[in-house]
Design a protein around this motif. Structure first.
Motif, PDB file in Angstrom:
ATOM      1  N   CYS A  16       0.981  -1.274   0.090  1.00  0.00           N
ATOM      2  CA  CYS A  16       0.089   0.115  -0.007  1.00  0.00           C
ATOM      3  C   CYS A  16       0.771   1.313   0.046  1.00  0.00           C
ATOM      4  CB  CYS A  16      -1.031   0.062   1.127  1.00  0.00           C
ATOM      5  SG  CYS A  16      -2.168  -1.160   1.263  1.00  0.00           S
ATOM      6  N   GLY A  17       2.070   1.234   0.016  1.00  0.00           N
ATOM      7  CA  GLY A  17       3.085   2.151  -0.078  1.00  0.00           C
ATOM      8  C   GLY A  17       3.303   2.742  -1.547  1.00  0.00           C
ATOM      9  N   PHE A  18       4.149   3.436  -1.890  1.00  0.00           N
ATOM     10  CA  PHE A  18       4.403   4.193  -3.001  1.00  0.00           C
ATOM     11  C   PHE A  18       4.738   3.067  -4.234  1.00  0.00           C
ATOM     12  CE2 PHE A  18       8.038   6.401  -5.380  1.00  0.00           C
ATOM     13  CZ  PHE A  18       7.639   6.708  -6.666  1.00  0.00           C
ATOM     14  N   ILE A  19       5.826   2.381  -4.048  1.00  0.00           N
ATOM     15  CA  ILE A  19       6.586   1.715  -4.838  1.00  0.00           C
ATOM     16  C   ILE A  19       5.574   0.206  -4.852  1.00  0.00           C
ATOM     17  CG2 ILE A  19       8.541   0.329  -5.882  1.00  0.00           C
ATOM     18  CD1 ILE A  19      10.143   2.376  -4.578  1.00  0.00           C
ATOM     19  N   GLY A 197       6.945   9.354  -9.153  1.00  0.00           N
ATOM     20  CA  GLY A 197       5.855   8.974  -9.866  1.00  0.00           C
ATOM     21  C   GLY A 197       4.500   8.896  -9.309  1.00  0.00           C
ATOM     22  N   PRO A 198       3.474   8.336  -9.859  1.00  0.00           N
ATOM     23  CA  PRO A 198       2.224   8.500  -8.839  1.00  0.00           C
ATOM     24  C   PRO A 198       2.137   7.733  -7.391  1.00  0.00           C
ATOM     25  CG  PRO A 198       1.911   7.577 -11.083  1.00  0.00           C
ATOM     26  CD  PRO A 198       3.223   7.639 -11.048  1.00  0.00           C
ATOM     27  N   TYR A 199       1.617   8.382  -6.550  1.00  0.00           N
ATOM     28  CA  TYR A 199       1.313   7.732  -5.221  1.00  0.00           C
ATOM     29  C   TYR A 199       2.300   7.797  -4.198  1.00  0.00           C
ATOM     30  CZ  TYR A 199      -2.557   4.975  -7.835  1.00  0.00           C
ATOM     31  OH  TYR A 199      -3.680   4.901  -8.650  1.00  0.00           O
ATOM     32  N   GLN A 200       3.360   8.813  -4.677  1.00  0.00           N
ATOM     33  CA  GLN A 200       4.341   9.012  -3.723  1.00  0.00           C
ATOM     34  C   GLN A 200       3.919   9.982  -2.594  1.00  0.00           C
ATOM     35  OE1 GLN A 200       8.370  10.280  -5.121  1.00  0.00           O
ATOM     36  NE2 GLN A 200       9.237   9.087  -3.525  1.00  0.00           N
ATOM     37  N   PRO A 207       6.653  15.047  -4.897  1.00  0.00           N
ATOM     38  CA  PRO A 207       5.547  15.253  -4.518  1.00  0.00           C
ATOM     39  C   PRO A 207       5.320  16.478  -3.392  1.00  0.00           C
ATOM     40  CG  PRO A 207       6.127  13.093  -3.629  1.00  0.00           C
ATOM     41  CD  PRO A 207       7.117  13.645  -4.548  1.00  0.00           C
ATOM     42  N   LEU A 208       6.385  16.796  -2.850  1.00  0.00           N
ATOM     43  CA  LEU A 208       6.411  17.785  -1.809  1.00  0.00           C
ATOM     44  C   LEU A 208       6.109  19.096  -2.567  1.00  0.00           C
ATOM     45  CD1 LEU A 208       8.111  18.435   1.622  1.00  0.00           C
ATOM     46  CD2 LEU A 208       8.314  19.834   0.113  1.00  0.00           C
ATOM     47  N   VAL A 209       7.308  19.130  -3.749  1.00  0.00           N
ATOM     48  CA  VAL A 209       7.439  20.261  -4.220  1.00  0.00           C
ATOM     49  C   VAL A 209       5.992  20.599  -5.114  1.00  0.00           C
ATOM     50  CG1 VAL A 209       8.547  21.477  -6.209  1.00  0.00           C
ATOM     51  CG2 VAL A 209       9.996  20.527  -4.231  1.00  0.00           C
ATOM     52  N   LEU A 210       5.543  19.441  -5.779  1.00  0.00           N
ATOM     53  CA  LEU A 210       4.174  19.741  -6.569  1.00  0.00           C
ATOM     54  C   LEU A 210       3.294  20.106  -5.751  1.00  0.00           C
ATOM     55  CD1 LEU A 210       4.574  16.431  -8.833  1.00  0.00           C
ATOM     56  CD2 LEU A 210       4.972  19.038  -9.496  1.00  0.00           C
ATOM     57  N   ASN A 211       2.914  19.632  -4.427  1.00  0.00           N
ATOM     58  CA  ASN A 211       1.823  19.871  -3.591  1.00  0.00           C
ATOM     59  C   ASN A 211       2.173  21.314  -3.236  1.00  0.00           C
ATOM     60  OD1 ASN A 211      -0.520  19.503  -2.177  1.00  0.00           O
ATOM     61  ND2 ASN A 211       0.735  18.916  -0.094  1.00  0.00           N
ATOM     62  N   ASN A 212       3.169  21.735  -2.723  1.00  0.00           N
ATOM     63  CA  ASN A 212       3.237  23.082  -2.091  1.00  0.00           C
ATOM     64  C   ASN A 212       3.522  24.108  -3.408  1.00  0.00           C
ATOM     65  OD1 ASN A 212       4.054  22.022   0.368  1.00  0.00           O
ATOM     66  ND2 ASN A 212       5.770  22.894   0.534  1.00  0.00           N
ATOM     67  N   GLY A 213       3.927  23.730  -4.652  1.00  0.00           N
ATOM     68  CA  GLY A 213       3.845  24.485  -5.755  1.00  0.00           C
ATOM     69  C   GLY A 213       2.310  24.616  -6.127  1.00  0.00           C
ATOM     70  N   MET A 214       1.378  23.651  -6.233  1.00  0.00           N
ATOM     71  CA  MET A 214       0.400  24.061  -6.475  1.00  0.00           C
ATOM     72  C   MET A 214      -0.616  25.003  -5.619  1.00  0.00           C
ATOM     73  SD  MET A 214      -1.495  20.428  -7.658  1.00  0.00           S
ATOM     74  CE  MET A 214      -0.242  18.976  -7.527  1.00  0.00           C
ATOM     75  N   GLN A 215      -0.050  25.059  -4.395  1.00  0.00           N
ATOM     76  CA  GLN A 215      -0.799  25.642  -3.411  1.00  0.00           C
ATOM     77  C   GLN A 215      -0.221  26.988  -3.135  1.00  0.00           C
ATOM     78  OE1 GLN A 215      -2.064  24.080   0.212  1.00  0.00           O
ATOM     79  NE2 GLN A 215      -1.663  21.831  -0.764  1.00  0.00           N
ATOM     80  N   GLY A 216       0.901  27.285  -3.896  1.00  0.00           N
ATOM     81  CA  GLY A 216       1.822  28.684  -3.613  1.00  0.00           C
ATOM     82  C   GLY A 216       2.542  28.658  -2.351  1.00  0.00           C
ATOM     83  N   LYS A 217       2.781  27.642  -1.730  1.00  0.00           N
ATOM     84  CA  LYS A 217       3.475  27.501  -0.430  1.00  0.00           C
ATOM     85  C   LYS A 217       4.842  27.376  -0.740  1.00  0.00           C
ATOM     86  CE  LYS A 217       0.258  25.146   2.148  1.00  0.00           C
ATOM     87  NZ  LYS A 217      -0.060  23.865   2.929  1.00  0.00           N
ATOM     88  N   THR A 333       1.376  15.505 -14.523  1.00  0.00           N
ATOM     89  CA  THR A 333      -0.053  15.155 -14.854  1.00  0.00           C
ATOM     90  C   THR A 333      -0.893  14.292 -14.027  1.00  0.00           C
ATOM     91  OG1 THR A 333       0.973  15.350 -17.182  1.00  0.00           O
ATOM     92  CG2 THR A 333      -1.205  14.312 -16.801  1.00  0.00           C
ATOM     93  N   TRP A 334      -0.232  13.339 -13.515  1.00  0.00           N
ATOM     94  CA  TRP A 334      -0.855  12.568 -12.309  1.00  0.00           C
ATOM     95  C   TRP A 334      -1.437  13.412 -11.167  1.00  0.00           C
ATOM     96  CZ3 TRP A 334      -0.849  10.684  -7.465  1.00  0.00           C
ATOM     97  CH2 TRP A 334      -1.771   9.784  -7.153  1.00  0.00           C
ATOM     98  N   TYR A 335      -0.364  14.115 -10.500  1.00  0.00           N
ATOM     99  CA  TYR A 335      -0.529  14.885  -9.488  1.00  0.00           C
ATOM    100  C   TYR A 335      -1.655  15.682  -9.813  1.00  0.00           C
ATOM    101  CZ  TYR A 335       2.784  12.135  -6.783  1.00  0.00           C
ATOM    102  OH  TYR A 335       3.360  11.101  -6.228  1.00  0.00           O
ATOM    103  N   LEU A 336      -1.693  16.553 -10.928  1.00  0.00           N
ATOM    104  CA  LEU A 336      -2.500  17.563 -11.103  1.00  0.00           C
ATOM    105  C   LEU A 336      -4.138  16.838 -11.211  1.00  0.00           C
ATOM    106  CD1 LEU A 336      -0.718  19.627 -13.742  1.00  0.00           C
ATOM    107  CD2 LEU A 336      -1.557  20.503 -11.233  1.00  0.00           C
TER     108      LEU A 336
END
Ligand code: NAD
Ligand code: DAU
Length: 360
Positions: A16-19, A197-200, A207-217, A333-336
């Motif tokens: 159930c983890g990432f890889i 990749g997906p689910y990390q 994924p941290l940078v993608l999440n923060n970047g989407m939220q302007g953090k 694309t997956w995270y978006l």
């Protein structure tokens, strides 16, 4: 009865983890004659949503449990007649190992030992003695330590782990090898570089940078951002593992890497530019690179990892299929497209899914 038609009955730990989740999905899609038993404790890093789409697959069974639980493992091995183990379950985040190493020692070392004991009992002591049995231990390039500006890790590189995480993985690698040399347990080890990749889980850089970047953090970059990692798309790693299970030589270790070195600042800047392109600039009108914040360095931060993956290429014909450009495009694309997944991880509601599904 059904089992007779099954080419393999695989115990996947940490599925159930990432890889692990990417691996389970790949197997169910490509290996119709493998039965998959996913044993996962569902720590903070385990997420049942990661496999929601395959949860009803006839070749799939989920068991919630701890790899340190010898009785549970013994029962599972004999009940399911496990002939293959693909062992992902671990505490995997270096930063957490620095602030709280105890869980890493427990799961990564004691857990691996307990799993080895269960396989040994079922395959050797109880006389299953099936030529097909394989125990694949999924490990990391971090066991080799840190490189200078040049050179690569080969399978002959001496172990030199430098964080509690990598020391616990090195220790488990040694135990796995010892069970081959001492008892003849049919083991394989893979040492892989950084996956994305997906689910990390969004504690890891991409994924941290993608999440923060989407939220302007803010986007925290440790130290000077010059630390180098060898990035590999997770699907490539999972395909390499399948090949090692099917064709690897017993007792051998195989390095797996992406031929793709980037320093952290390069990765973060690329992600900023991709988000700007796909989402537009920040509401302030600034580009996301303006969110980059250099923060205190990680303690004992390894400077550079780079894998020589010649052995797996020469022996098994594996090379990565995805370039970094292709893999990172699929990842962004997956995270978006899966912002609900990210939201449920961030607000903790993903952890309620087990109770919803299984009622306890
Ligand atoms: P992850 O942290 O995303 O997932 C770990 C999984 O193991 C989770 O589902 C968790 O619930 C489960 N788990 C933890 N402790 C457990 C226990 N005691 N019993 C049963 N399940 C337990 O990890 P990941 O990034 O998917 O890494 C998987 C494996 O691959 C690890 O062994 C890691 O060392 C190795 N690895 C990871 C990378 C990488 O870049 N992520 C690279 C090379 C090797
Ligand atoms: O090399 C394989 C290893 O890769 C795996 O064994 C580990 O399980 C996996 O977590 C990964 O370890 P890293 O420490 O390299 O990954 P992480 O994503 O935590 O960090 C990647 C790099 O980015 C590292 O140099 C630290 C840096 N970093 C990380 C975070 C979370 C930052 O600069 N800022 C951050 O916020």
């Amino acid at each position: 009865m059904k089992k007779k038609n099954m080419a393999k009955t695989v115990l996947v730990t940490g599925g159930c983890g990432f890889i692990g989740a990417n691996f389970v999905r790949l197997i169910l899609e490509t290996r119709q004659d493998w039965r998959v038993i996913n044993l996962d404790k569902l720590t903070y890093a385990g997420n049942l949503h990661n496999l929601e789409d395959v949860s009803g697959h006839p070749n799939y069974r989920f068991v919630r449990g701890d790899i340190c639980d010898q009785t549970l493992l013994d029962n599972l091995f004999s009940e399911e007649q496990i002939d293959t183990v693909v062992h992902f379950a671990a505490e995997s985040h270096v930063d957490r190992s620095i602030t709280g190493p105890a869980e890493f020692i427990q799961t990564n070392i004691t857990g691996t030992f307990t799993l080895l004991e269960a396989a040994k009992k079922q395959w050797l002591d109880n006389g299953q003695k099936n030529e097909q049995c394989r125990f694949l231990h999924v490990s990391t390039d971090e066991v080799y330590g840190s490189l200078g500006a040049t050179g690569f890790f080969t399978e002959q590189t001496s172990y030199d782990p430098r964080s509690p995480y990598s020391a616990s993985k090195a220790s488990s690698d040694h135990l796995v090898r010892a069970y081959f040399h001492t008892y003849g347990l049919p083991i394989l080890i893979t040492n892989c570089s950084n996956n994305y990749g997906p689910y990390q889980f969004p504690e890891k850089l991409i994924p941290l940078v993608l999440n923060n970047g989407m939220q302007g953090k803010e986007l925290p970059v440790y130290g000077d951002g010059g630390n180098v990692r060898d990035w590999l798309y997770v699907q490539d790693h999972c395909e390499a593992i399948v090949q090692v299970v099917e064709q690897g030589r017993r007792g051998e270790a195989y390095n797996i890497g992406g031929h793709n070195e980037k320093n952290n600042l390069q990765v973060v800047e690329l992600l900023c530019d991709m988000l700007d392109k796909k989402l537009g600039l920040l509401p302030s009108g600034k580009a996301r690179r303006s969110l980059i914040t250099f923060v205190k360095d990680r303690l004992g931060h390894d400077r550079r990892y780079a894998i020589d993956a010649d052995k797996i290429d020469q022996e098994l014909g594996w090379t990565p299929k995805y370039t970094f450009e292709q893999g990172i495009e699929k990842t962004v694309t997956w995270y978006l497209d899966n912002q609900e997944w990210m939201e449920s991880v961030m607000d903790g509601s993903y952890q309620e899914y087990y109770t919803k599904m299984y009622g306890k």
